[in-house]
Design a protein around this motif. Structure first.
Motif, PDB file in Angstrom:
ATOM      1  N   MET A 228       0.438  -1.147   0.013  1.00 50.25           N
ATOM      2  CA  MET A 228      -0.023   0.108  -0.226  1.00 50.25           C
ATOM      3  C   MET A 228       0.814   1.139   0.047  1.00 50.25           C
ATOM      4  O   MET A 228       1.788   1.206   0.643  1.00 50.25           O
ATOM      5  N   LEU A 229       0.482   2.183  -0.756  1.00 49.93           N
ATOM      6  CA  LEU A 229       1.174   3.499  -0.633  1.00 49.93           C
ATOM      7  C   LEU A 229       0.067   4.449  -0.368  1.00 49.93           C
ATOM      8  O   LEU A 229      -1.046   4.676  -1.163  1.00 49.93           O
ATOM      9  N   PHE A 230      -0.012   5.084   0.932  1.00 48.26           N
ATOM     10  CA  PHE A 230      -0.800   5.673   1.553  1.00 48.26           C
ATOM     11  C   PHE A 230      -0.527   6.998   1.800  1.00 48.26           C
ATOM     12  O   PHE A 230       0.305   7.377   2.298  1.00 48.26           O
ATOM     13  N   ILE A 231      -1.299   8.019   1.139  1.00 48.94           N
ATOM     14  CA  ILE A 231      -1.120   9.514   1.124  1.00 48.94           C
ATOM     15  C   ILE A 231      -1.826  10.324   1.997  1.00 48.94           C
ATOM     16  O   ILE A 231      -3.138   9.916   1.989  1.00 48.94           O
ATOM     17  N   THR A 232      -1.159  11.029   3.095  1.00 46.08           N
ATOM     18  CA  THR A 232      -2.069  11.828   4.057  1.00 46.08           C
ATOM     19  C   THR A 232      -1.372  13.096   4.420  1.00 46.08           C
ATOM     20  O   THR A 232       0.053  12.904   4.233  1.00 46.08           O
ATOM     21  N   HIS A 233      -1.909  13.912   5.048  1.00 42.34           N
ATOM     22  CA  HIS A 233      -1.434  15.048   5.543  1.00 42.34           C
ATOM     23  C   HIS A 233      -1.427  14.864   7.078  1.00 42.34           C
ATOM     24  O   HIS A 233      -1.320  15.618   7.858  1.00 42.34           O
ATOM     25  N   ASP A 234      -1.967  13.962   7.517  1.00 40.87           N
ATOM     26  CA  ASP A 234      -2.461  13.633   8.904  1.00 40.87           C
ATOM     27  C   ASP A 234      -1.213  12.728   9.704  1.00 40.87           C
ATOM     28  O   ASP A 234      -1.235  11.080   9.392  1.00 40.87           O
ATOM     29  N   MET A 235      -0.434  13.203  10.435  1.00 41.93           N
ATOM     30  CA  MET A 235       0.549  12.368  11.096  1.00 41.93           C
ATOM     31  C   MET A 235      -0.035  11.116  11.973  1.00 41.93           C
ATOM     32  O   MET A 235       0.435  10.118  12.099  1.00 41.93           O
ATOM     33  N   GLY A 236      -1.224  11.388  12.460  1.00 38.90           N
ATOM     34  CA  GLY A 236      -1.908  10.333  13.216  1.00 38.90           C
ATOM     35  C   GLY A 236      -2.123   9.250  12.558  1.00 38.90           C
ATOM     36  O   GLY A 236      -2.137   7.997  12.798  1.00 38.90           O
ATOM     37  N   VAL A 237      -2.742   9.729  11.326  1.00 40.30           N
ATOM     38  CA  VAL A 237      -3.271   8.416  10.697  1.00 40.30           C
ATOM     39  C   VAL A 237      -1.987   7.609   9.929  1.00 40.30           C
ATOM     40  O   VAL A 237      -2.102   6.384   9.802  1.00 40.30           O
ATOM     41  N   ILE A 238      -0.979   8.336   9.672  1.00 38.80           N
ATOM     42  CA  ILE A 238       0.332   7.799   9.269  1.00 38.80           C
ATOM     43  C   ILE A 238       0.741   6.432  10.245  1.00 38.80           C
ATOM     44  O   ILE A 238       0.942   5.541  10.372  1.00 38.80           O
ATOM     45  N   PRO A 279      -1.181  19.694  17.364  1.00 40.04           N
ATOM     46  CA  PRO A 279      -1.819  19.774  18.830  1.00 40.04           C
ATOM     47  C   PRO A 279      -1.949  18.312  19.469  1.00 40.04           C
ATOM     48  O   PRO A 279      -2.359  17.335  18.647  1.00 40.04           O
ATOM     49  N   ARG A 280      -1.775  18.254  20.517  1.00 33.95           N
ATOM     50  CA  ARG A 280      -1.732  16.991  21.265  1.00 33.95           C
ATOM     51  C   ARG A 280      -2.917  16.754  22.224  1.00 33.95           C
ATOM     52  O   ARG A 280      -3.643  17.605  22.782  1.00 33.95           O
ATOM     53  N   LEU A 281      -3.363  15.508  22.331  1.00 39.01           N
ATOM     54  CA  LEU A 281      -4.623  15.201  23.176  1.00 39.01           C
ATOM     55  C   LEU A 281      -4.488  15.599  24.589  1.00 39.01           C
ATOM     56  O   LEU A 281      -5.500  15.788  25.346  1.00 39.01           O
ATOM     57  N   ASP A 282      -3.198  15.330  25.196  1.00 39.32           N
ATOM     58  CA  ASP A 282      -3.161  15.100  26.598  1.00 39.32           C
ATOM     59  C   ASP A 282      -2.480  16.642  27.132  1.00 39.32           C
ATOM     60  O   ASP A 282      -2.022  16.622  28.249  1.00 39.32           O
ATOM     61  N   THR A 283      -2.510  17.575  26.519  1.00 36.01           N
ATOM     62  CA  THR A 283      -2.107  18.855  27.161  1.00 36.01           C
ATOM     63  C   THR A 283      -2.810  19.883  26.745  1.00 36.01           C
ATOM     64  O   THR A 283      -2.924  20.567  25.824  1.00 36.01           O
ATOM     65  N   ALA A 284      -3.857  20.383  27.586  1.00 34.29           N
ATOM     66  CA  ALA A 284      -4.815  21.211  27.334  1.00 34.29           C
ATOM     67  C   ALA A 284      -4.325  22.653  27.474  1.00 34.29           C
ATOM     68  O   ALA A 284      -3.416  23.155  28.394  1.00 34.29           O
ATOM     69  N   ARG A 285      -4.500  23.979  26.833  1.00 31.76           N
ATOM     70  CA  ARG A 285      -4.156  24.979  26.861  1.00 31.76           C
ATOM     71  C   ARG A 285      -2.443  25.318  26.947  1.00 31.76           C
ATOM     72  O   ARG A 285      -2.114  25.708  27.808  1.00 31.76           O
ATOM     73  N   ARG A 286      -1.869  24.458  25.968  1.00 31.86           N
ATOM     74  CA  ARG A 286      -0.362  24.774  26.120  1.00 31.86           C
ATOM     75  C   ARG A 286      -0.195  25.468  24.578  1.00 31.86           C
ATOM     76  O   ARG A 286      -0.873  25.297  23.603  1.00 31.86           O
ATOM     77  N   ARG A 287       0.786  26.268  24.552  1.00 29.67           N
ATOM     78  CA  ARG A 287       1.246  26.915  23.522  1.00 29.67           C
ATOM     79  C   ARG A 287       1.856  26.155  22.670  1.00 29.67           C
ATOM     80  O   ARG A 287       2.679  25.331  22.804  1.00 29.67           O
ATOM     81  N   LEU A 288       1.360  26.199  21.263  1.00 30.07           N
ATOM     82  CA  LEU A 288       2.088  25.143  20.375  1.00 30.07           C
ATOM     83  C   LEU A 288       3.256  25.978  19.584  1.00 30.07           C
ATOM     84  O   LEU A 288       3.463  27.134  19.718  1.00 30.07           O
TER      85      LEU A 288
ATOM     86  N   SER B 264     -11.761   7.438  21.199  1.00 31.30           N
ATOM     87  CA  SER B 264     -10.819   6.190  20.894  1.00 31.30           C
ATOM     88  C   SER B 264     -10.511   5.943  19.280  1.00 31.30           C
ATOM     89  O   SER B 264      -9.784   5.584  18.916  1.00 31.30           O
ATOM     90  N   ALA B 265     -11.381   6.853  18.465  1.00 26.34           N
ATOM     91  CA  ALA B 265     -11.261   6.893  17.055  1.00 26.34           C
ATOM     92  C   ALA B 265     -10.177   7.840  16.493  1.00 26.34           C
ATOM     93  O   ALA B 265      -9.828   7.663  15.580  1.00 26.34           O
ATOM     94  N   ILE B 266      -9.840   8.509  17.493  1.00 31.11           N
ATOM     95  CA  ILE B 266      -8.853   9.665  16.773  1.00 31.11           C
ATOM     96  C   ILE B 266      -7.488   9.165  16.589  1.00 31.11           C
ATOM     97  O   ILE B 266      -6.777   8.236  17.561  1.00 31.11           O
ATOM     98  N   PRO B 267      -6.923   9.107  15.468  1.00 35.09           N
ATOM     99  CA  PRO B 267      -5.562   8.395  15.189  1.00 35.09           C
ATOM    100  C   PRO B 267      -4.514   9.496  15.811  1.00 35.09           C
ATOM    101  O   PRO B 267      -4.468  10.559  15.706  1.00 35.09           O
ATOM    102  N   ARG B 268      -3.512   8.998  16.524  1.00 37.64           N
ATOM    103  CA  ARG B 268      -2.840   9.600  17.422  1.00 37.64           C
ATOM    104  C   ARG B 268      -1.380   9.122  17.353  1.00 37.64           C
ATOM    105  O   ARG B 268      -0.980   8.090  17.158  1.00 37.64           O
ATOM    106  N   VAL B 269      -0.654  10.162  17.364  1.00 39.93           N
ATOM    107  CA  VAL B 269       0.768   9.858  17.424  1.00 39.93           C
ATOM    108  C   VAL B 269       1.288   9.551  19.024  1.00 39.93           C
ATOM    109  O   VAL B 269       2.370   8.967  19.117  1.00 39.93           O
ATOM    110  N   GLU B 270       0.620  10.168  19.911  1.00 36.72           N
ATOM    111  CA  GLU B 270       1.120  10.053  21.214  1.00 36.72           C
ATOM    112  C   GLU B 270       0.740   8.565  21.858  1.00 36.72           C
ATOM    113  O   GLU B 270      -0.037   7.806  21.181  1.00 36.72           O
TER     114      GLU B 270
END
Ligand SMILES: Nc1ncnc2c1ncn2[C@@H]1O[C@H](COP(=O)(O)OP(=O)(O)OP(=O)(O)O)[C@@H](O)[C@H]1O
Ligand SMILES: Nc1ncnc2c1ncn2[C@@H]1O[C@H](COP(=O)(O)OP(=O)(O)OP(=O)(O)O)[C@@H](O)[C@H]1O
Ligand code: SF4
Ligand SMILES: [Mg+2]
Ligand SMILES: [Mg+2]
Lengths: 345, 333
Positions: A228-238, A279-288, B264-270
């Motif tokens: 598979m060659l999978f193209i995306t701009h989403d690092m999480g999907v990769i 943006p990360r899920l585990d850090t609310a209101r952090r400067r990016l 749960s569905a969010i693809p994540r890097v962490e």
């Protein structure tokens, strides 16, 4: 993974330029990649980095104002022998047979690849019949209209469509977005391709549906052993789908290697910037930490390293003059940046 | 201590008529785009509003601004000089009131008039009634907000087509904030931007909020963006609120099964989630024919008889945490 390591697609020095009213656009600037059977190579990059153009080039689906570089090689290693897709004449039978046969494709916008005037089933059956030689080689079964319809129904069932016997006679607009995307995967996989090219196949979908489709793609890949060659701009999907990844910026691959390693310890300043900007899920209101500046216009490619105009580590006199070459970092990783080249030491 | 309320939304309903297949047919039914939503936006906070496509986020945001007709319910603004019943405002009163609220939307390309200079685009809200100012005052205010939005002052004389996506969104933000509104609805304001640019715009929005004390209703389908920018999160599904609470708590310990599935569905890097993930099957139901009982019951892996019959109340389960699930206590781990 021994069998899975077999080389399937080898892209060497692929370059694509467009002639436009405003000048020449160098969309893909000499990239090299390999895809292996049973494995997924993810290509990540921001908009305009050349992901779609590169993958369209692999299928030779470029528009008329595009030119493929003379020295580009797109080698497909099939059981029957190797062929160079870049060297095939534009309207050859060979090419038509490859597209949708050995090479399956899924695009971001499903409506673009379905005709609105035929039912889903009709389009699937046509595709199966057109590639019946290829399917006979892969499955040992020769399809006629009736058995092609049964095969299409099996594929729709396979991708999780409820009531496939009813769905097969529906028109694309009668399906929801998620259903259409599944139907498109079913079409692409109904010919059992050895290579699947998926250009942002889930970007337009909701996350819960995206998760379902990604699971499905991984499952079918295992089953069919395709590359598979999978193209995306989403690092999480990769991170979710690809064992190996390549990072593109302005038409060049700046870093490549095993996905986990790159995410854990990115080498190229651009890859680092991209990961820090997420943006990360585990850090609310952090400067990016944004990557400074804007992506340059494709009409004005920077000289030297394409990233030097935004790079925090840019070395004047070197980075703005000399194009960095790939440096091997070991364990399958490489990076194109002067910080790692011989010139840096 | 929680901040005082700025916008109180009470039992808000926005229904759209759906027509039959033939053009002249009368409305056959309704899409309950927003169905009985009660929600308070607190002064100075960022309230994230998330949900899948078609869940009613845009409709809710626009209804609060009175940019579309409300079917039923109440919207109250608490300004310094007392509360205002927004739905009771007449046309003229509404035009005067508009300066307190603004909208920033997704597509900076579509939202800017190509024939206006950047200065005129930014200055436009100042021309609304209630802003009787001289040209010099307007110029000064435009330059001030442009500088705060980190726009090059050189740009003010130019036309918007020459700018990149990030710059256009900065122009959109400057325009939204020029009249110093109390309340800003950001509808997918960063969704069209590349991550490297998006980070910059999110920072800008957070900085401006700190400087100006603006309140944001931040609408997005991107949960990691919401995790980053909002103090509290509201989760919508088919027009109904499923969950509401402080961002960090919801992301660490979602109480509603839908929130859990969404996260749960969010693809994540962490690293992986701290809660047990939930996988969903099936499609999002047709909003014109939502399921009986709990709207999530057709996809919920925990659904029981009662879920299909009785609409679960939206109730407070712990301090400042609300969810609409019959079995929330039992399912929370
Ligand atoms: N038909 C065309 N004519 C001229 N330039 C083109 C054409 N198609 C693409 N380009 C240019 O080629 C470059 C690469 O585009 P491409 O579509 O491959 O980017 P991408 O990485 O797929 O971006 P996205 O994430 O936005 O899909 C861009 O600068 C684009 O403007
Ligand atoms: N003007 C309208 N007429 C009829 N139906 C509408 C109208 N506007 C919205 N709807 C319907 O109302 C529901 C909610 O739509 P809304 O645009 O608010 O969703 P959303 O959460 O913003 O979705 P998205 O993430 O796709 O932007 C949808 O079913 C939509 O089709
Ligand atoms: S080559 Fe220079 S400009 Fe390019 S990424 Fe490396 S340090 Fe930065
Ligand atoms: Mg593309
Ligand atoms: Mg919306």
């Amino acid at each position: 993974m021994a069998a899975g390591d077999a080389l399937l697609l080898e892209i060497r020095d692929l370059g694509v330029s467009f002639t436009t009213d405003d000048g020449m656009v160098r969309a893909v600037d000499g990239i090299s990649l390999v895809a292996r059977r049973g494995c997924t190579l993810g290509i990540v990059g921001e908009s305009g980095s050349g992901k779609s153009v590169a993958t369209k080039a692999v299928m030779r689906l470029l528009p008329a104002n595009a030119r493929l570089d003379e020295g580009s090689r797109i080698l497909l290693h099939r059981e029957e022998g190797e062929i160079d897709i870049a060297a095939l004449p534009a309207r050859s039978r060979e090419l038509r047979r490859l597209r949708g046969g050995d090479i399956g494709m899924i695009f971001q916008e499903p409506m673009a690849s379905f005709s609105p005037v035929y039912t889903v089933g009709n389009q699937m059956i046509e595709a199966i019949l057109e590639h019946r030689d290829h399917l006979e080689r892969r499955l040992g079964e020769r399809f006629d209209r009736r058995s092609a319809r049964e095969h299409a129904i099996r594929m729709l069932e396979r991708v999780g469509m409820s009531n496939p016997r009813l769905r097969i006679d529906q028109y694309p607009h009668e399906l929801s977005g998620g259903m259409r995307q599944r139907a498109m995967i079913a079409v692409a996989l109904s010919t059992h391709p050895s290579l699947l090219i998926a250009d942002e196949p889930t970007t337009a979908l909701d996350v819960t549906i995206q998760a379902q489709i990604l699971d499905l793609m991984l499952e079918l890949q295992q089953e069919l052993g395709m590359a598979m060659l999978f193209i995306t701009h989403d690092m999480g999907v990769i991170a979710r789908i690809a064992e190996e990844m390549a990072v593109m910026y302005l038409g060049r691959i700046v870093e490549r290697g095993p996905t986990r390693e790159i995410i854990r310890e990115p080498a190229h300043p651009y890859t680092r910037g991209l990961l820090a900007a997420l943006p990360r899920l585990d850090t609310a209101r952090r400067r990016l930490t944004p990557v400074p500046g804007d992506i340059p216009s494709p009409l004005q490619r920077p000289a030297g390293c394409p990233f030097h105009t935004r790079c925090p580590r840019h070395m004047p006199g070197l980075c703005d003059r000399i194009l960095p070459q790939d440096t091997d970092l070991g364990s399958g990783r490489s990076v194109a940046c002067h910080l790692f080249g011989e010139a840096a030491s | 201590m929680t901040a005082p309320p700025l916008v109180e939304i009470r039992n808000l309903k926005v229904y759209f008529g759906v027509r039959g297949k033939r053009m002249l047919q009368k409305a056959r039914g309704y899409v309950r785009a927003v169905d009985d939503v009660t929600l308070t936006v607190r002064r100075g906070e960022t309230l994230g509003l998330v949900g899948e496509s078609g869940s009613g986020k845009t409709t809710l945001g626009r209804a609060v601004l009175r940019a579309l007709p409300v079917t039923a319910g109440g919207i109250r603004f608490h300004l310094e000089d007392g509360p205002v019943d927004v739905l009771a405002l007449s046309g003229r009163e509404l035009r005067r009131f508009r300066r307190h609220m603004q909208l920033i939307f997704q597509d900076p390309y579509a939202s800017l008039d190509p024939r206006m200079t950047v200065r005129d685009i930014i200055a436009e809200p100042l021309e609304a009634p209630g802003h009787l100012r001289s040209k010099r005052e307007v110029d000064e205010r435009v330059r001030e907000i442009a500088a705060r939005c980190r726009l090059n002052l050189e740009f003010l004389r130019r036309f918007p087509h020459a700018f990149s996506g990030g710059q256009r969104q900065r122009i959109g933000i400057a325009r939204a904030l020029v009249a110093d509104p109390e309340f800003v609805v950001c509808d997918e304001a960063v969704s069209a931007l590349d991550v490297s640019i998006q980070a910059d715009i999110l920072n800008l929005l957070m900085d401006l909020q700190e400087e100006l004390g603006t309140t944001y209703l931040f609408i997005t389908h991107d949960l990691s963006v919401v995790a980053q920018i909002s103090d509290r999160v509201a989760v919508l599904y088919l027009g109904r609120l499923m969950e509401l609470g402080p961002t960090a708590e919801i992301f660490a310990r979602p109480m509603h099964p839908y929130t859990r599935a969404l996260l749960s569905a969010i693809p994540r890097v962490e690293a992986e989630h701290r809660f047990a993930p939930v996988k969903l099957r099936g499609e999002i139901p047709d909003p014109a024919h939502p399921p009986q009982g709990c709207r999530f019951s057709t996809r919920c892996p925990f659904a029981r008889e009662r879920c299909r019959e009785e609409v679960p109340a939206f109730r407070e389960l712990a301090r400042d945490r609300f969810a609409a699930c019959h079995f929330a206590e039992e399912l929370a781990d």
